[in-house]
Design a protein around this motif. Structure first.
Motif, PDB file in Angstrom:
ATOM      1  N   UNK A   9     -13.754  23.561   8.278  1.00 24.51           N
ATOM      2  CA  UNK A   9     -13.052  23.288   7.014  1.00 24.51           C
ATOM      3  C   UNK A   9     -13.999  23.575   5.859  1.00 24.51           C
ATOM      4  N   UNK A  10     -13.514  24.185   4.805  1.00 29.56           N
ATOM      5  CA  UNK A  10     -14.391  24.450   3.657  1.00 29.56           C
ATOM      6  C   UNK A  10     -14.552  23.213   2.768  1.00 29.56           C
ATOM      7  N   UNK A  11     -14.793  22.053   3.382  1.00 29.71           N
ATOM      8  CA  UNK A  11     -14.945  20.813   2.631  1.00 29.71           C
ATOM      9  C   UNK A  11     -16.282  20.173   2.980  1.00 29.71           C
ATOM     10  N   UNK A  12     -16.819  19.396   2.050  1.00 29.07           N
ATOM     11  CA  UNK A  12     -18.093  18.720   2.309  1.00 29.07           C
ATOM     12  C   UNK A  12     -17.861  17.434   3.103  1.00 29.07           C
ATOM     13  N   UNK A  13     -18.939  16.909   3.676  1.00 30.29           N
ATOM     14  CA  UNK A  13     -18.847  15.641   4.410  1.00 30.29           C
ATOM     15  C   UNK A  13     -18.350  14.526   3.510  1.00 30.29           C
ATOM     16  N   UNK A  14     -18.753  14.545   2.232  1.00 27.49           N
ATOM     17  CA  UNK A  14     -18.344  13.504   1.291  1.00 27.49           C
ATOM     18  C   UNK A  14     -16.840  13.517   1.047  1.00 27.49           C
ATOM     19  N   UNK A  15     -16.193  14.636   1.311  1.00 25.88           N
ATOM     20  CA  UNK A  15     -14.742  14.720   1.190  1.00 25.88           C
ATOM     21  C   UNK A  15     -14.079  14.385   2.518  1.00 25.88           C
ATOM     22  N   UNK A  16     -14.673  14.819   3.615  1.00 20.47           N
ATOM     23  CA  UNK A  16     -14.055  14.659   4.936  1.00 20.47           C
ATOM     24  C   UNK A  16     -14.088  13.210   5.425  1.00 20.47           C
ATOM     25  N   UNK A  17     -15.205  12.506   5.233  1.00 23.21           N
ATOM     26  CA  UNK A  17     -15.305  11.129   5.736  1.00 23.21           C
ATOM     27  C   UNK A  17     -14.208  10.210   5.200  1.00 23.21           C
ATOM     28  N   UNK A  18     -13.932  10.173   3.888  1.00 22.43           N
ATOM     29  CA  UNK A  18     -12.844   9.300   3.415  1.00 22.43           C
ATOM     30  C   UNK A  18     -11.475   9.712   3.955  1.00 22.43           C
ATOM     31  N   UNK A  19     -11.247  10.999   4.100  1.00 19.67           N
ATOM     32  CA  UNK A  19      -9.964  11.466   4.638  1.00 19.67           C
ATOM     33  C   UNK A  19      -9.815  10.999   6.083  1.00 19.67           C
ATOM     34  N   UNK A  20     -10.864  11.202   6.880  1.00 24.16           N
ATOM     35  CA  UNK A  20     -10.818  10.802   8.285  1.00 24.16           C
ATOM     36  C   UNK A  20     -10.634   9.283   8.414  1.00 24.16           C
ATOM     37  N   UNK A  21     -11.349   8.500   7.614  1.00 24.48           N
ATOM     38  CA  UNK A  21     -11.219   7.041   7.729  1.00 24.48           C
ATOM     39  C   UNK A  21      -9.812   6.597   7.317  1.00 24.48           C
ATOM     40  N   UNK A  22      -9.209   7.262   6.325  1.00 20.58           N
ATOM     41  CA  UNK A  22      -7.833   6.944   5.929  1.00 20.58           C
ATOM     42  C   UNK A  22      -6.854   7.297   7.055  1.00 20.58           C
ATOM     43  N   UNK A  23      -7.078   8.437   7.702  1.00 26.10           N
ATOM     44  CA  UNK A  23      -6.216   8.856   8.810  1.00 26.10           C
ATOM     45  C   UNK A  23      -6.361   7.918  10.018  1.00 26.10           C
ATOM     46  N   UNK A  24      -7.584   7.432  10.269  1.00 22.00           N
ATOM     47  CA  UNK A  24      -7.808   6.497  11.375  1.00 22.00           C
ATOM     48  C   UNK A  24      -7.109   5.171  11.089  1.00 22.00           C
ATOM     49  N   UNK A  25      -7.242   4.658   9.864  1.00 15.86           N
ATOM     50  CA  UNK A  25      -6.612   3.370   9.538  1.00 15.86           C
ATOM     51  C   UNK A  25      -5.086   3.468   9.518  1.00 15.86           C
ATOM     52  N   UNK A  26      -4.545   4.661   9.256  1.00 17.71           N
ATOM     53  CA  UNK A  26      -3.085   4.860   9.272  1.00 17.71           C
ATOM     54  C   UNK A  26      -2.579   5.202  10.672  1.00 17.71           C
ATOM     55  N   UNK A  27      -3.473   5.235  11.664  1.00 16.86           N
ATOM     56  CA  UNK A  27      -3.170   5.515  13.070  1.00 16.86           C
ATOM     57  C   UNK A  27      -2.672   6.946  13.309  1.00 16.86           C
ATOM     58  N   UNK A  28      -3.057   7.876  12.453  1.00 16.29           N
ATOM     59  CA  UNK A  28      -2.751   9.294  12.689  1.00 16.29           C
ATOM     60  C   UNK A  28      -3.809   9.892  13.611  1.00 16.29           C
ATOM     61  N   UNK A  29      -5.046   9.378  13.511  1.00 19.51           N
ATOM     62  CA  UNK A  29      -6.188   9.932  14.233  1.00 19.51           C
ATOM     63  C   UNK A  29      -6.857   8.810  15.015  1.00 19.51           C
ATOM     64  N   UNK A  30      -7.313   9.135  16.222  1.00 18.89           N
ATOM     65  CA  UNK A  30      -8.081   8.160  16.995  1.00 18.89           C
ATOM     66  C   UNK A  30      -9.549   8.588  17.001  1.00 18.89           C
TER      67      UNK A  30
END
Length: 137
Positions: A72-93
């Motif tokens: 992905x052409x995104x930095x870690x600082x952008x990816x970490x909040x997205x991933x944590x939001x997806x995990x808390x919404x139960x989209x991602x394990x």
């Protein structure tokens, strides 16, 4: 002699035609059967979801943040909040990496926490496909 009471004719009810649900109602109905929380899918989140969906084909045990950053052409600082939001919404394990796949990398006993592998949940996959199909230009 009995008088019959004349009752006025009751107008027949007009047959109600079922209306088509609005796009918002259709979207809410599609989420009601899934075990995920609705989220706002930004273009950055869309890129991460699209990449996770594609990674399922090649990565049987999920994908880690390093691979997400490369694909992905995104930095870690952008990816970490997205991933944590997806995990808390139960989209991602999220699962910790096995010690065998961690050779040569930092981790417990080597100065850091275990690396995590991310993959879409079953309901998250359904919601992702729904969102990606709706957001296509």
């Amino acid at each position: 002699m009995r008088k019959h009471l004349h009752r006025p004719a009751v107008p027949a009810r007009a047959a109600t035609v079922p209306r088509k649900p609005s796009p918002a109602e259709r979207k809410a109905a599609s989420y009601s059967t899934l075990n995920v929380r609705r989220i706002i899918v930004t273009p950055q989140a869309r890129a991460v979801l699209d990449m996770l969906l594609r990674a399922e084909i090649t990565e049987a045990h999920g994908i880690d943040i390093d691979q997400i950053c490369v694909r992905c052409p995104l930095s870690r600082n952008t990816i970490y909040p997205i991933i944590s939001r997806l995990v808390s919404a139960r989209w991602v394990s999220r699962q910790p990496e096995t010690p065998q796949s961690r050779r040569g990398r930092a981790g417990p006993g080597k100065g850091g926490p275990p690396f995590m592998r991310y993959s879409l949940t079953d309901d998250g996959r359904t919601a992702t496909m729904h969102e990606l199909n709706e957001l296509k230009p």
